[in-house]
Design a protein around this motif. Sequence first.
Motif, PDB file in Angstrom:
ATOM      1  N   GLY A   1       0.840  -1.197   0.000  1.00 52.63           N
ATOM      2  CA  GLY A   1       0.000   0.000   0.000  1.00 52.63           C
ATOM      3  C   GLY A   1       0.869   1.238   0.000  1.00 52.63           C
ATOM      4  N   ILE A   2       0.385   2.291   0.639  1.00 48.37           N
ATOM      5  CA  ILE A   2       1.146   3.554   0.574  1.00 48.37           C
ATOM      6  C   ILE A   2       2.171   3.663   1.694  1.00 48.37           C
ATOM      7  CG2 ILE A   2      -0.680   4.839  -0.620  1.00 48.37           C
ATOM      8  CD1 ILE A   2      -1.340   6.177   2.054  1.00 48.37           C
ATOM      9  N   ASP A   3       3.194   4.471   1.456  1.00 44.19           N
ATOM     10  CA  ASP A   3       4.202   4.779   2.478  1.00 44.19           C
ATOM     11  C   ASP A   3       3.767   6.088   3.125  1.00 44.19           C
ATOM     12  OD1 ASP A   3       6.299   5.692   3.965  1.00 44.19           O
ATOM     13  OD2 ASP A   3       7.853   5.172   2.494  1.00 44.19           O
ATOM     14  N   LYS A   4       3.139   5.977   4.290  1.00 39.78           N
ATOM     15  CA  LYS A   4       2.542   7.169   4.922  1.00 39.78           C
ATOM     16  C   LYS A   4       3.627   8.189   5.289  1.00 39.78           C
ATOM     17  CE  LYS A   4      -1.972   5.573   5.774  1.00 39.78           C
ATOM     18  NZ  LYS A   4      -3.257   5.900   6.397  1.00 39.78           N
TER      19      LYS A   4
ATOM     20  N   LYS B   1     -13.301   0.455   7.414  1.00 38.64           N
ATOM     21  CA  LYS B   1     -14.174  -0.528   6.723  1.00 38.64           C
ATOM     22  C   LYS B   1     -13.445  -1.843   6.461  1.00 38.64           C
ATOM     23  CE  LYS B   1     -16.286   3.151   4.118  1.00 38.64           C
ATOM     24  NZ  LYS B   1     -15.654   3.783   2.934  1.00 38.64           N
ATOM     25  N   ARG B   2     -12.117  -1.811   6.438  1.00 36.07           N
ATOM     26  CA  ARG B   2     -11.359  -3.009   6.030  1.00 36.07           C
ATOM     27  C   ARG B   2     -10.560  -3.624   7.186  1.00 36.07           C
ATOM     28  NH1 ARG B   2     -11.226   0.919   2.550  1.00 36.07           N
ATOM     29  NH2 ARG B   2      -9.262   1.799   3.261  1.00 36.07           N
ATOM     30  N   VAL B   3     -10.450  -2.895   8.308  1.00 40.42           N
ATOM     31  CA  VAL B   3      -9.489  -3.296   9.342  1.00 40.42           C
ATOM     32  C   VAL B   3      -9.873  -4.621  10.007  1.00 40.42           C
ATOM     33  CG1 VAL B   3     -10.488  -1.980  11.295  1.00 40.42           C
ATOM     34  CG2 VAL B   3      -7.997  -2.343  11.139  1.00 40.42           C
TER      35      VAL B   3
ATOM     36  N   ILE C   1      -7.595  -7.405   0.172  1.00 39.32           N
ATOM     37  CA  ILE C   1      -8.632  -6.662   0.924  1.00 39.32           C
ATOM     38  C   ILE C   1      -8.242  -5.198   1.129  1.00 39.32           C
ATOM     39  CG2 ILE C   1      -9.527  -8.727   2.080  1.00 39.32           C
ATOM     40  CD1 ILE C   1      -7.849  -6.525   4.407  1.00 39.32           C
ATOM     41  N   MET C   2      -6.987  -4.850   0.846  1.00 41.16           N
ATOM     42  CA  MET C   2      -6.535  -3.490   1.115  1.00 41.16           C
ATOM     43  C   MET C   2      -6.953  -2.516   0.024  1.00 41.16           C
ATOM     44  SD  MET C   2      -2.535  -4.050   2.058  1.00 41.16           S
ATOM     45  CE  MET C   2      -2.164  -2.275   1.964  1.00 41.16           C
ATOM     46  N   ASN C   3      -7.040  -1.239   0.411  1.00 44.32           N
ATOM     47  CA  ASN C   3      -7.143  -0.169  -0.585  1.00 44.32           C
ATOM     48  C   ASN C   3      -5.739   0.411  -0.683  1.00 44.32           C
ATOM     49  OD1 ASN C   3      -7.110   2.429  -1.675  1.00 44.32           O
ATOM     50  ND2 ASN C   3      -9.274   2.741  -1.207  1.00 44.32           N
ATOM     51  N   LYS C   4      -5.044   0.086  -1.746  1.00 43.53           N
ATOM     52  CA  LYS C   4      -3.608   0.390  -1.847  1.00 43.53           C
ATOM     53  C   LYS C   4      -3.329   1.890  -1.931  1.00 43.53           C
ATOM     54  CE  LYS C   4      -2.118  -4.128  -3.001  1.00 43.53           C
ATOM     55  NZ  LYS C   4      -2.893  -4.948  -3.975  1.00 43.53           N
TER      56      LYS C   4
ATOM     57  N   ASP D   1      -4.436   2.552   2.397  1.00 41.69           N
ATOM     58  CA  ASP D   1      -3.936   1.739   3.508  1.00 41.69           C
ATOM     59  C   ASP D   1      -2.423   1.527   3.422  1.00 41.69           C
ATOM     60  OD1 ASP D   1      -6.613   1.495   4.158  1.00 41.69           O
ATOM     61  OD2 ASP D   1      -6.841  -0.432   3.128  1.00 41.69           O
ATOM     62  N   SER D   2      -1.854   1.220   4.598  1.00 39.74           N
ATOM     63  CA  SER D   2      -0.411   0.995   4.654  1.00 39.74           C
ATOM     64  C   SER D   2      -0.104  -0.165   5.602  1.00 39.74           C
ATOM     65  CB  SER D   2       0.281   2.259   5.169  1.00 39.74           C
ATOM     66  OG  SER D   2       1.666   2.071   5.254  1.00 39.74           O
ATOM     67  N   VAL D   3       0.747  -1.079   5.129  1.00 36.82           N
ATOM     68  CA  VAL D   3       1.208  -2.185   5.982  1.00 36.82           C
ATOM     69  C   VAL D   3       2.726  -2.168   5.931  1.00 36.82           C
ATOM     70  CG1 VAL D   3       1.241  -4.686   6.355  1.00 36.82           C
ATOM     71  CG2 VAL D   3      -0.826  -3.602   5.432  1.00 36.82           C
ATOM     72  N   ARG D   4       3.354  -2.043   7.096  1.00 36.38           N
ATOM     73  CA  ARG D   4       4.827  -2.079   7.164  1.00 36.38           C
ATOM     74  C   ARG D   4       5.229  -3.436   7.733  1.00 36.38           C
ATOM     75  NH1 ARG D   4       6.696   3.367   6.514  1.00 36.38           N
ATOM     76  NH2 ARG D   4       8.807   2.941   7.277  1.00 36.38           N
TER      77      ARG D   4
END
Lengths: 89, 89
Positions: A77-80, B12-14, B52-55, B58-61
């Motif tokens: 996803g994005i890099d916040k 909505k996705r968490v 399931i993410m909205n790229k 959303d952000s996943v590290r």
Amino acid sequence: MFILLVYDIGEKRVNKALKICRQYLDWVQNSVFEGELTKAGLETLKKRLGKIMNKEEDSVRIYKLRSEDYLTMEILGIDKKQVADDGIL
Amino acid sequence: MFILLVYDIGEKRVNKALKICRQYLDWVQNSVFEGELTKAGLETLKKRLGKIMNKEEDSVRIYKLRSEDYLTMEILGIDKKQVADDGIL
């Protein structure tokens, strides 16, 4: 040493925690901070957080690595942090 | 390898993300998961989160370490994992 700090702090206190953490580490995502700190720097950060936290409700997890070399990091996803640095957030 | 995953995902996705991550890693704090995973396991987790993410939002590290031995961890305040394990949360 390289520090990764993740906090889960009550709404009333989280802005103070954010301000304190930003003086020592880079904000990279909601509740997540990274950066290099000396032992003394970490102790000062912990003391300051300790003063504003509710120790029965709040939680701060501090991950310490001797060096960032031991770590690889990947983003989905994005890099916040990048988005914030570009002033878009 | 040892994985530390931190996500910042839209409301909505968490819940979906939480359910998926809990199948692979230990929940330790809001939006934070830890555990050992094989490369294949991590790839599957990433694929499922990707679906399931909205790229754009959303952000996943995902922090990866060859071994947990490189890492020391300290908690200020409560250990939310412990509290959850004790069924108090």
